[in-house]
Design an enzyme around this catalytic site. Structure first.
Site, PDB file in Angstrom:
ATOM      1  N   MET A  40       0.852  -1.198   0.000  1.00 16.59           N
ATOM      2  CA  MET A  40       0.000   0.000   0.000  1.00 16.59           C
ATOM      3  C   MET A  40       0.881   1.239   0.000  1.00 16.59           C
ATOM      4  O   MET A  40       1.869   1.304   0.728  1.00 16.59           O
ATOM      5  CB  MET A  40      -0.896   0.017   1.239  1.00 16.59           C
ATOM      6  CG  MET A  40      -1.548   1.375   1.543  1.00 16.59           C
ATOM      7  SD  MET A  40      -2.247   1.471   3.205  1.00 16.59           S
ATOM      8  CE  MET A  40      -3.831   0.689   2.954  1.00 16.59           C
ATOM      9  N   ASN A  41       0.516   2.256  -0.831  1.00 18.15           N
ATOM     10  CA  ASN A  41       1.061   3.593  -0.612  1.00 18.15           C
ATOM     11  C   ASN A  41      -0.050   4.642  -0.684  1.00 18.15           C
ATOM     12  O   ASN A  41      -1.038   4.510   0.054  1.00 18.15           O
ATOM     13  CB  ASN A  41       2.300   3.892  -1.466  1.00 18.15           C
ATOM     14  CG  ASN A  41       2.142   3.820  -2.959  1.00 18.15           C
ATOM     15  OD1 ASN A  41       2.104   2.742  -3.538  1.00 18.15           O
ATOM     16  ND2 ASN A  41       2.093   4.959  -3.619  1.00 18.15           N
ATOM     17  N   ASP A  42       0.034   5.657  -1.511  1.00 18.58           N
ATOM     18  CA  ASP A  42      -0.805   6.859  -1.399  1.00 18.58           C
ATOM     19  C   ASP A  42      -2.300   6.591  -1.170  1.00 18.58           C
ATOM     20  O   ASP A  42      -2.896   5.754  -1.843  1.00 18.58           O
ATOM     21  CB  ASP A  42      -0.730   7.678  -2.691  1.00 18.58           C
ATOM     22  CG  ASP A  42       0.668   8.061  -3.085  1.00 18.58           C
ATOM     23  OD1 ASP A  42       1.614   7.726  -2.357  1.00 18.58           O
ATOM     24  OD2 ASP A  42       0.819   8.687  -4.144  1.00 18.58           O
ATOM     25  N   GLN A  58      -3.207   3.281  -3.378  1.00 18.99           N
ATOM     26  CA  GLN A  58      -2.268   2.659  -4.296  1.00 18.99           C
ATOM     27  C   GLN A  58      -1.892   1.288  -3.735  1.00 18.99           C
ATOM     28  O   GLN A  58      -1.495   1.164  -2.568  1.00 18.99           O
ATOM     29  CB  GLN A  58      -1.034   3.536  -4.458  1.00 18.99           C
ATOM     30  CG  GLN A  58      -1.301   4.834  -5.218  1.00 18.99           C
ATOM     31  CD  GLN A  58      -1.496   4.589  -6.701  1.00 18.99           C
ATOM     32  OE1 GLN A  58      -0.554   4.503  -7.462  1.00 18.99           O
ATOM     33  NE2 GLN A  58      -2.747   4.484  -7.129  1.00 18.99           N
ATOM     34  N   PHE A 101      -2.282   4.991 -11.420  1.00 16.21           N
ATOM     35  CA  PHE A 101      -1.627   5.813 -10.405  1.00 16.21           C
ATOM     36  C   PHE A 101      -2.660   6.663  -9.645  1.00 16.21           C
ATOM     37  O   PHE A 101      -3.852   6.615  -9.920  1.00 16.21           O
ATOM     38  CB  PHE A 101      -0.558   6.686 -11.056  1.00 16.21           C
ATOM     39  CG  PHE A 101       0.761   5.986 -11.277  1.00 16.21           C
ATOM     40  CD1 PHE A 101       0.861   4.609 -11.311  1.00 16.21           C
ATOM     41  CD2 PHE A 101       1.923   6.721 -11.464  1.00 16.21           C
ATOM     42  CE1 PHE A 101       2.076   3.966 -11.510  1.00 16.21           C
ATOM     43  CE2 PHE A 101       3.152   6.098 -11.669  1.00 16.21           C
ATOM     44  CZ  PHE A 101       3.231   4.717 -11.694  1.00 16.21           C
ATOM     45  N   ARG A 169       0.614  13.843 -13.143  1.00 11.27           N
ATOM     46  CA  ARG A 169      -0.108  12.817 -12.387  1.00 11.27           C
ATOM     47  C   ARG A 169      -0.822  13.350 -11.141  1.00 11.27           C
ATOM     48  O   ARG A 169      -0.695  14.491 -10.768  1.00 11.27           O
ATOM     49  CB  ARG A 169       0.848  11.702 -11.988  1.00 11.27           C
ATOM     50  CG  ARG A 169       2.062  12.103 -11.156  1.00 11.27           C
ATOM     51  CD  ARG A 169       2.900  10.864 -10.872  1.00 11.27           C
ATOM     52  NE  ARG A 169       4.149  11.141 -10.173  1.00 11.27           N
ATOM     53  CZ  ARG A 169       5.321  11.310 -10.775  1.00 11.27           C
ATOM     54  NH1 ARG A 169       5.406  11.276 -12.091  1.00 11.27           N
ATOM     55  NH2 ARG A 169       6.420  11.525 -10.056  1.00 11.27           N
ATOM     56  N   ASP A 170      -1.564  12.413 -10.544  1.00 15.88           N
ATOM     57  CA  ASP A 170      -2.224  12.588  -9.245  1.00 15.88           C
ATOM     58  C   ASP A 170      -3.343  13.630  -9.279  1.00 15.88           C
ATOM     59  O   ASP A 170      -3.321  14.611  -8.524  1.00 15.88           O
ATOM     60  CB  ASP A 170      -1.205  12.962  -8.153  1.00 15.88           C
ATOM     61  CG  ASP A 170       0.012  12.053  -8.133  1.00 15.88           C
ATOM     62  OD1 ASP A 170      -0.110  10.914  -8.608  1.00 15.88           O
ATOM     63  OD2 ASP A 170       1.071  12.488  -7.653  1.00 15.88           O
ATOM     64  N   GLU A 224       4.104  16.149  -6.164  1.00 11.25           N
ATOM     65  CA  GLU A 224       3.144  15.062  -6.251  1.00 11.25           C
ATOM     66  C   GLU A 224       1.911  15.351  -5.396  1.00 11.25           C
ATOM     67  O   GLU A 224       1.942  16.161  -4.474  1.00 11.25           O
ATOM     68  CB  GLU A 224       3.788  13.750  -5.783  1.00 11.25           C
ATOM     69  CG  GLU A 224       4.905  13.254  -6.690  1.00 11.25           C
ATOM     70  CD  GLU A 224       5.291  11.822  -6.388  1.00 11.25           C
ATOM     71  OE1 GLU A 224       5.335  11.031  -7.339  1.00 11.25           O
ATOM     72  OE2 GLU A 224       5.557  11.497  -5.213  1.00 11.25           O
TER      73      GLU A 224
END
Length: 489
Positions: A40-42, A58, A101, A169-170, A224
């Site tokens: 797991m991330n963001d 993520q 993403f 991105r994001d 980001e």
């Protein structure tokens, strides 16, 4: 010959279901969200929809390491207890073949819309050969998502010439004056992070508006996970600058988080900055995302880890990464305070308290644990240094200390267990000679809230299961005004 893996939501869900028995519980958190299995991330798509909080993330389900990104999905009624739902997105189309993403969510006309970055690898070096664009996925039931057939809705040809043609991105979508806007992270290719703004009436057709803001060399080379929201009559721009140079005791991590207070111009896309500040002064807090809930609260949650640091659960535990405790952001004067959401108080058990105790040396509390909340108030008195030691045992300790002479609160994890060490320091002024701390410990995490939320310090720790002691200490004489402890279950 390299074999191409075909990803799908169904394959991911089946793999998780068949693999969960492999999880090791040693450092699994009790009241923070983790991936059900794998990496797991963001935080992504943080939104309240049809009475429930949805949080996507993520996710690479197949290993406890970063891989082609999927979107994990969990829901909660109270931001504390989460229920896993099926994987929402998998990299299964041409425009997102390298990963789905980060992005955001919008509740509209009873449907839940996700906007996310489609990542495509374009050459042999996946770290430098890639391109990114933005897509939409829609759900009627808040569980099953269909990608829009016309993705990408913001394509490669809509990136301005002077912004990076790769790092794009994001997307974080918000509504302003009846129209939708999205902020997107990027850079100028010359070492300065920046954010781009687009506008739409229907979430499908987007027009470039302008550049929100750009680094002047002090604030990182790529930006980001931007977020833009109203708070207390001001506009707040939140971002995660990569490789931002340290500024004294601030921004000491490789990648950081910060907020900028000011005013957003919807016509030009520009942002008039008044002030900026670090979001979290600890080790492990990145890519925060916010949502406005039905109670009118601005809730912020972040990834409770940090890129390019050791994560012990990657080694044989079959999971890595966690989310921070959700925090309510409140603007007081020119400062944003971050307070744990009130719902956590419903999980308190086994109350313990002490009051009015003179400290000089070490005092071990008769209670301990590995999942608890502490509220403590010290009166500095004549002490050179005072504080607490958490998760004490077997030569291990995590130390929170304060020195009145330099006014620095220290979070030291050099002896916290098998994870990375280090110290973070935050300038903290006493209030009438007193220091108030609210501390949350959860198996492998520590979150420290100072005063009314003026400062937060977050860090992951990996002590032995038997290291459960809590010690108070002072070098010189000080007073413990009050201490309250609750187990959190």
């Amino acid at each position: 010959m390299t074999q191409t893996i075909e990803y799908s939501r169904e394959r991911a869900d089946r793999f998780i279901r068949e693999s969960k028995h492999l999880l090791r519980p040693d450092y699994r958190l009790n009241y923070h969200l983790m991936a059900e299995f794998g990496w797991m991330n963001d935080p992504n798509g943080f939104v309240q929809h049809n009475g429930k909080y949805h949080l996507f993330y993520q996710h690479y389900p197949y290993q406890s390491a970063w891989g082609p990104m999927h979107w994990g999905h969990a829901v909660s009624k109270d931001l504390i207890k989460w229920e896993y739902l099926p994987v929402a997105l998998a990299p299964d189309t041409d425009f997102d073949s390298g990963g789905c993403f980060s992005g955001s969510a919008v509740s509209k006309d009873g449907k839940l819309f996700l906007m996310y970055t489609g990542h495509v690898v374009t050459g042999p070096d996946k770290d430098s050969d890639y391109k990114q664009s933005q897509g939409i996925a829609v759900s009627e039931d808040g569980v099953n998502f269909k990608k829009h057939p016309l993705n990408p809705v913001i394509g490669y040809d809509q990136i301005p010439d002077w912004a990076s043609q790769k790092d794009f991105r994001d997307p974080k979508v918000f509504e302003r004056d009846g129209r939708y806007y999205v902020v997107l992270g990027s850079n100028d290719g010359a070492g300065n992070g920046l954010v781009l703004v687009y506008r739409s009436d229907d979430l499908m057709s987007w027009t470039f508006v302008g550049e929100l803001a750009r680094s002047d060399g002090r604030f990182g080379d790529n930006w980001e996970c931007p977020d833009l929201f109203e708070l207390g009559g001001k506009d707040v721009f939140m971002l995660s600058p990569q490789r931002m140079p340290a500024q004294g005791e601030q921004y000491r991590n490789l990648h950081s988080t910060m907020t900028v207070i000011g005013a957003f111009d919807g016509k030009t896309g520009g942002f008039d900055m008044e002030s900026h500040a670090q979001v979290d002064h600890g080790f492990d807090f990145y890519a925060p995302q916010s949502t406005l809930d039905e109670k009118g609260r601005r809730i912020v949650i972040g990834w409770m880890d940090m890129w390019e640091t050791d994560m012990p659960t990657q080694n044989g535990h079959h999971w890595a990464g966690a989310m921070s405790l959700p925090r309510e952001a409140v603007l007081v004067g020119e400062r944003i305070l971050y307070r744990p959401v009130k719902e956590i108080e419903n999980y308190r058990l086994n109350a313990f308290s002490e009051t009015d105790i003179q400290l000089n040396g070490v005092r071990e509390l008769p209670v301990g644990g590995d999942c608890y909340e502490l509220e403590v108030v010290f009166e500095a008195g004549q002490a050179e240094q005072f504080g607490l030691k958490l998760r004490v045992g077997n030569g291990e300790e995590t130390v929170l200390s304060y020195r009145p002479d330099d006014q620095l609160l220290r979070f030291n994890r050099d002896r916290s267990g098998i994870g990375p060490g280090g110290e973070r320091r935050a300038l903290t002024r006493l209030a009438d000679g007193k220091l108030g701390l609210r501390i949350f410990v959860d198996k492998s995490s520590v979150e420290v809230f100072v005063g009314d939320g003026e400062i937060v310090m977050t860090g992951r720790i990996y002590p032995d299961a038997a290291s459960t002691g809590i010690h108070l200490f002072a070098n010189g004489s000080c007073r413990l005004v009050s201490l309250r402890k609750w187990d959190i279950k």
